[in-house]
Write an enzyme that holds these catalytic residues in place. Structure first.
Site, PDB file in Angstrom:
ATOM      1  N   TRP A   1       0.835  -1.202   0.000  1.00 29.92           N
ATOM      2  CA  TRP A   1       0.000   0.000   0.000  1.00 29.92           C
ATOM      3  C   TRP A   1       0.866   1.247   0.000  1.00 29.92           C
ATOM      4  O   TRP A   1       1.905   1.298   0.644  1.00 29.92           O
ATOM      5  CB  TRP A   1      -0.829   0.089   1.281  1.00 29.92           C
ATOM      6  N   CYS A   2       0.385   2.252  -0.694  1.00 26.09           N
ATOM      7  CA  CYS A   2       0.855   3.622  -0.531  1.00 26.09           C
ATOM      8  C   CYS A   2      -0.341   4.522  -0.844  1.00 26.09           C
ATOM      9  O   CYS A   2      -1.440   4.022  -1.106  1.00 26.09           O
ATOM     10  CB  CYS A   2       2.087   3.951  -1.399  1.00 26.09           C
TER      11      CYS A   2
END
Length: 145
Positions: A69-70
């Site tokens: 995730w970002c």
């Protein structure tokens, strides 16, 4: 249901995020409750390190699949795809995740924190883990260096 199976039927999933959030925590809890083993590839690290870390765990065989995730999901996807043997896909819905597994044999799922709700993230992750590659695509997948 398809899954990349590790030792004793346990699916090992490398997970990493540049920002721990309620969504990342809920997804990780869901994965553990489903019987998966999580491999920490970085929490709170910069997104390039997270993407590379998740990719390295998968490419190195220490994890069967990866989830990174970002904020947008784009950065971790780019970084993961720099690791030889990684096929990371940024998915925003369950059907795209199914397609990424089915037609591209994606082994890393990239997710964005900005717009992905907990409910959507769980649907996407479950679809990604439950879908097997389509064997008729193996020649195309082999063309990826």
């Amino acid at each position: 249901m398809g899954t990349a199976v590790g030792h004793n039927g346990v699916v090992r999933i490398a997970v990493g995020t540049d920002e721990v959030s309620a969504v990342t925590t809920a997804v990780e809890r869901h994965l553990v409750e489903a019987g998966h083993e999580l491999v920490d590839a970085g929490h709170g690290a910069p997104w390039p390190d997270v993407g590379r870390g998740v990719g390295a765990e998968v490419a190195g065989g220490r994890a069967d699949r990866g989830i990174a995730w970002c904020w947008t999901g784009t950065g971790v996807s780019i970084a993961a795809n720099k690791v030889a043997g990684v096929r990371a896909a940024l998915c925003t819905d369950a059907e795209t995740a199914r397609g990424a597994r089915r037609w591209n044999d994606a082994n890393v799922l990239a997710l964005g924190l900005r717009l992905t709700s907990e409910a959507a993230a769980l649907e996407i992750v479950d679809a990604f883990l439950a879908t097997d590659p389509d064997g008729t695509e193996s020649d195309n997948i082999a063309r990826i260096p």
